[in-house]
Design a protein around this motif. Sequence first.
Motif, PDB file in Angstrom:
ATOM      1  N   LYS A   1      12.900   4.610  -7.111  1.00  0.00           N
ATOM      2  CA  LYS A   1      13.168   4.119  -8.466  1.00  0.00           C
ATOM      3  C   LYS A   1      12.397   2.824  -8.752  1.00  0.00           C
ATOM      4  CE  LYS A   1      17.698   4.277  -7.846  1.00  0.00           C
ATOM      5  NZ  LYS A   1      17.791   5.057  -6.588  1.00  0.00           N
ATOM      6  N   THR A   2      12.377   1.901  -7.797  1.00  0.00           N
ATOM      7  CA  THR A   2      11.621   0.663  -7.998  1.00  0.00           C
ATOM      8  C   THR A   2      10.133   0.953  -8.121  1.00  0.00           C
ATOM      9  OG1 THR A   2      13.285  -0.583  -6.746  1.00  0.00           O
ATOM     10  CG2 THR A   2      11.131  -1.622  -7.046  1.00  0.00           C
ATOM     11  N   THR A   3       9.627   1.865  -7.313  1.00  0.00           N
ATOM     12  CA  THR A   3       8.216   2.239  -7.387  1.00  0.00           C
ATOM     13  C   THR A   3       7.878   2.811  -8.756  1.00  0.00           C
ATOM     14  OG1 THR A   3       8.112   2.671  -5.007  1.00  0.00           O
ATOM     15  CG2 THR A   3       6.440   3.708  -6.383  1.00  0.00           C
ATOM     16  N   LEU A   4       8.751   3.656  -9.287  1.00  0.00           N
ATOM     17  CA  LEU A   4       8.502   4.228 -10.618  1.00  0.00           C
ATOM     18  C   LEU A   4       8.498   3.142 -11.693  1.00  0.00           C
ATOM     19  CD1 LEU A   4      10.424   7.637 -10.757  1.00  0.00           C
ATOM     20  CD2 LEU A   4       7.951   7.254 -10.828  1.00  0.00           C
ATOM     21  N   ALA A   5       9.373   2.147 -11.556  1.00  0.00           N
ATOM     22  CA  ALA A   5       9.389   1.048 -12.528  1.00  0.00           C
ATOM     23  C   ALA A   5       8.053   0.306 -12.506  1.00  0.00           C
ATOM     24  CB  ALA A   5      10.533   0.094 -12.215  1.00  0.00           C
ATOM     25  N   MET A   6       7.517   0.090 -11.311  1.00  0.00           N
ATOM     26  CA  MET A   6       6.212  -0.571 -11.202  1.00  0.00           C
ATOM     27  C   MET A   6       5.115   0.288 -11.807  1.00  0.00           C
ATOM     28  SD  MET A   6       6.460  -2.195  -7.366  1.00  0.00           S
ATOM     29  CE  MET A   6       7.623  -3.519  -6.990  1.00  0.00           C
ATOM     30  N   ILE A   7       5.201   1.596 -11.610  1.00  0.00           N
ATOM     31  CA  ILE A   7       4.216   2.509 -12.185  1.00  0.00           C
ATOM     32  C   ILE A   7       4.284   2.487 -13.707  1.00  0.00           C
ATOM     33  CG2 ILE A   7       3.658   4.961 -12.457  1.00  0.00           C
ATOM     34  CD1 ILE A   7       4.268   5.329  -9.499  1.00  0.00           C
ATOM     35  N   VAL A   8       5.500   2.426 -14.261  1.00  0.00           N
ATOM     36  CA  VAL A   8       5.665   2.361 -15.719  1.00  0.00           C
ATOM     37  C   VAL A   8       4.905   1.165 -16.277  1.00  0.00           C
ATOM     38  CG1 VAL A   8       7.329   1.883 -17.553  1.00  0.00           C
ATOM     39  CG2 VAL A   8       7.832   3.634 -15.844  1.00  0.00           C
ATOM     40  N   ALA A   9       5.118  -0.017 -15.668  1.00  0.00           N
ATOM     41  CA  ALA A   9       4.433  -1.216 -16.149  1.00  0.00           C
ATOM     42  C   ALA A   9       2.923  -1.092 -15.982  1.00  0.00           C
ATOM     43  CB  ALA A   9       4.953  -2.441 -15.394  1.00  0.00           C
TER      44      ALA A   9
ATOM     45  N   GLY B   1      16.085   0.650 -16.240  1.00  0.00           N
ATOM     46  CA  GLY B   1      17.266   0.410 -15.426  1.00  0.00           C
ATOM     47  C   GLY B   1      17.341   1.407 -14.285  1.00  0.00           C
ATOM     48  N   ALA B   2      17.760   0.945 -13.129  1.00  0.00           N
ATOM     49  CA  ALA B   2      17.928   1.824 -11.972  1.00  0.00           C
ATOM     50  C   ALA B   2      19.390   1.779 -11.547  1.00  0.00           C
ATOM     51  CB  ALA B   2      17.033   1.383 -10.817  1.00  0.00           C
ATOM     52  N   THR B   3      19.932   2.946 -11.246  1.00  0.00           N
ATOM     53  CA  THR B   3      21.333   3.008 -10.846  1.00  0.00           C
ATOM     54  C   THR B   3      21.556   4.140  -9.853  1.00  0.00           C
ATOM     55  OG1 THR B   3      23.619   3.304 -11.627  1.00  0.00           O
ATOM     56  CG2 THR B   3      21.907   4.476 -12.828  1.00  0.00           C
ATOM     57  N   THR B   4      22.441   3.887  -8.918  1.00  0.00           N
ATOM     58  CA  THR B   4      22.886   4.942  -8.010  1.00  0.00           C
ATOM     59  C   THR B   4      24.189   5.557  -8.497  1.00  0.00           C
ATOM     60  OG1 THR B   4      24.041   3.291  -6.649  1.00  0.00           O
ATOM     61  CG2 THR B   4      21.789   3.854  -6.018  1.00  0.00           C
TER      62      THR B   4
ATOM     63  N   ALA C   1       0.820  -1.213   0.000  1.00  0.00           N
ATOM     64  CA  ALA C   1       0.000   0.000   0.000  1.00  0.00           C
ATOM     65  C   ALA C   1       0.849   1.256   0.000  1.00  0.00           C
ATOM     66  CB  ALA C   1      -0.927  -0.001   1.213  1.00  0.00           C
ATOM     67  N   PHE C   2       2.065   1.176   0.561  1.00  0.00           N
ATOM     68  CA  PHE C   2       2.956   2.332   0.565  1.00  0.00           C
ATOM     69  C   PHE C   2       3.284   2.777  -0.848  1.00  0.00           C
ATOM     70  CE2 PHE C   2       5.175   1.692   4.950  1.00  0.00           C
ATOM     71  CZ  PHE C   2       4.057   2.216   5.565  1.00  0.00           C
ATOM     72  N   ARG C   3       3.347   1.823  -1.773  1.00  0.00           N
ATOM     73  CA  ARG C   3       3.757   2.148  -3.143  1.00  0.00           C
ATOM     74  C   ARG C   3       2.565   2.669  -3.945  1.00  0.00           C
ATOM     75  NH1 ARG C   3       8.832   0.138  -4.261  1.00  0.00           N
ATOM     76  NH2 ARG C   3       9.574  -1.574  -2.955  1.00  0.00           N
ATOM     77  N   PRO C   4       2.644   3.872  -4.483  1.00  0.00           N
ATOM     78  CA  PRO C   4       1.555   4.377  -5.335  1.00  0.00           C
ATOM     79  C   PRO C   4       1.461   3.572  -6.623  1.00  0.00           C
ATOM     80  CG  PRO C   4       3.438   5.868  -5.390  1.00  0.00           C
ATOM     81  CD  PRO C   4       3.741   4.844  -4.336  1.00  0.00           C
ATOM     82  N   GLN C   5       0.260   3.525  -7.191  1.00  0.00           N
ATOM     83  CA  GLN C   5       0.012   2.733  -8.392  1.00  0.00           C
ATOM     84  C   GLN C   5       0.078   3.571  -9.669  1.00  0.00           C
ATOM     85  OE1 GLN C   5      -0.457  -0.722  -8.184  1.00  0.00           O
ATOM     86  NE2 GLN C   5       0.134  -0.278  -6.054  1.00  0.00           N
ATOM     87  N   HIS C   6      -0.083   4.899  -9.541  1.00  0.00           N
ATOM     88  CA  HIS C   6      -0.116   5.768 -10.715  1.00  0.00           C
ATOM     89  C   HIS C   6       0.836   6.945 -10.503  1.00  0.00           C
ATOM     90  CE1 HIS C   6      -3.711   3.658 -12.158  1.00  0.00           C
ATOM     91  NE2 HIS C   6      -4.145   3.719 -10.908  1.00  0.00           N
ATOM     92  N   LEU C   7       1.225   7.568 -11.609  1.00  0.00           N
ATOM     93  CA  LEU C   7       2.131   8.708 -11.526  1.00  0.00           C
ATOM     94  C   LEU C   7       1.528   9.851 -10.722  1.00  0.00           C
ATOM     95  CD1 LEU C   7       3.949   9.188 -14.965  1.00  0.00           C
ATOM     96  CD2 LEU C   7       4.977   8.785 -12.725  1.00  0.00           C
ATOM     97  N   ASP C   8       0.211  10.068 -10.852  1.00  0.00           N
ATOM     98  CA  ASP C   8      -0.394  11.190 -10.139  1.00  0.00           C
ATOM     99  C   ASP C   8      -0.476  10.937  -8.632  1.00  0.00           C
ATOM    100  OD1 ASP C   8      -2.327   9.262 -10.203  1.00  0.00           O
ATOM    101  OD2 ASP C   8      -3.842  10.473 -11.209  1.00  0.00           O
ATOM    102  N   GLU C   9      -0.222   9.711  -8.181  1.00  0.00           N
ATOM    103  CA  GLU C   9      -0.177   9.403  -6.754  1.00  0.00           C
ATOM    104  C   GLU C   9       1.235   9.496  -6.203  1.00  0.00           C
ATOM    105  OE1 GLU C   9      -1.701   5.486  -6.475  1.00  0.00           O
ATOM    106  OE2 GLU C   9      -3.766   6.027  -6.996  1.00  0.00           O
ATOM    107  N   PHE C  10       2.217   9.568  -7.077  1.00  0.00           N
ATOM    108  CA  PHE C  10       3.623   9.593  -6.667  1.00  0.00           C
ATOM    109  C   PHE C  10       3.966  10.991  -6.153  1.00  0.00           C
ATOM    110  CE2 PHE C  10       8.203   9.775  -7.174  1.00  0.00           C
ATOM    111  CZ  PHE C  10       8.625   8.487  -6.874  1.00  0.00           C
ATOM    112  N   VAL C  11       4.456  11.065  -4.935  1.00  0.00           N
ATOM    113  CA  VAL C  11       4.767  12.351  -4.309  1.00  0.00           C
ATOM    114  C   VAL C  11       6.173  12.795  -4.695  1.00  0.00           C
ATOM    115  CG1 VAL C  11       5.062  13.573  -2.124  1.00  0.00           C
ATOM    116  CG2 VAL C  11       3.223  11.888  -2.380  1.00  0.00           C
TER     117      VAL C  11
END
Length: 351
Positions: free
Chosen positions: A76-84, A167-170, A30-40
Motif C-alpha cells: 500500500k505504501t509503495t502504491l502511494a509513492m507510485i501515485v505521486a 489513505g491506507a487501512t488494514t 530499489a525494492f520499491r517499484p517506481q511505476h505501475l507497470d513495474e509493480f508485481v
Amino acid sequence: MTAAGDARDEGEQMLSPASVDANDRAIDTAFRPQHLDEFVGQQRVREQLSLVLAAARARGQAADHILLAGPPGLGKTTLAMIVAHDLGRPLRLTSGPTITHAGDLAAILSALTEGEVLFIDEIHRIAKPAAEMLYLAMEDYRVDVMVGKGPGATSIPLEIAPFTLVGATTRSGALPAPLRDRFGFTANMEFYPPEELAQLLRRTAGLLDLELPDDAIMEIALRSRGTPRIANRLIRRVRDWLVVHPDAAPLVAVRDTLALYEVDELGLDRLDREVLGVLIRQFGGGPVGLGPLAMSVGEEPDTLESVVEPYLVRSGLVLRTPRGRVASPAAWRHLGLTPRPTDAQPTLMDD
C-alpha cells in the motif's frame, strides 16, 4: 602509517556502520517499484488505478482521493509513492496515530501545495475530531479552524490547495462511513499467489546480486504467507546465510535459513504455532474467545486478530464461529496430533 594500518583502515571504512546502513537503505529504495507497470501482482487494482491517474493527468487536476485497503505488507505504501510519481507531484507522508488533534491535521493540510499527494497510513486510527475536519477538506478543500475557547470561540474558514488524499487501512470497516464515502476510488488488495511472489522474488534476488534457482525461489514464495513484505524479508535472510555459508546448495540454504527462523512449510512462525498449540492443547481445539486465547499466549487481542488470525483462517487452520475460534482438523494434523471427533460441522461467522 604502516601497510597493516592502511589495510586495517581500509577494511574499517568498507565495513563501517554508516556504509552498511546506506547500502541497506539503497536496497530498500530499489525494492520499491517506481511505476505501475513495474509493480508485481494486484492486476485488477493496477488497471483501475491506472485509469484514475491517467484521467487526472488528462484533466490537469488533482486525482480523486484513493483508499488502499488490505492486510499489512501487500504494497500500500509503495502504491502511494507510485501515485505521486505518476502524477508528477510531491508526496507528504504521515500516519493516523500521529494525528491526535484537529489542529495537527490543519497544520498538515494548510502546508500542502496544489496537486500534492497526502498519504495517511493506518487512516482508520485517526482521531475523531481530525476525521471530521478531513470530511470538509476532501470535499470542499477547506477547513474550519476554531479560534478561542468557550462561548467566545469563533470558526475561521481556511482555504487549502486541491490535493489528493491516499489513505491506507488494514480495517476498512473501522473507517467512519462519511470518511469512507468521500474516497473516489477504493482499491481492495488481495494476498499474492505463490507464482506472483516468485516473480517478485526474482526481481529482489537480482537487486541483491543473489543467484537462486527456481526451486529455491518457489520454496521461499510458498512460505511467505502471500505477502511481499515477508517474501523480501526472508530472501534477505537467505542472502545472509549464503554469505556465511557460501558453499551451501541454494535449496538447502533456503530450507536451513527458514528452519533457523522457525518458518515452517506452511509459512507459520513461532507465534502462529503457539496460538494453534494453545488452542488445541489448552482449550481442546475450541471454541474459545479471542481474549482468553490472547491472554494464554501473552499477546494483545488486536495483534492476534490483525496479524496472526487472518492467515490461519485463510489457510483453513482456524475457523471463526459465533462461539469463538475453533481449530480445524488440518491444524491438529499440522501439529502432529489426531483430530478430535466432532458431532457436527461448526457454524462459521459471516465476518
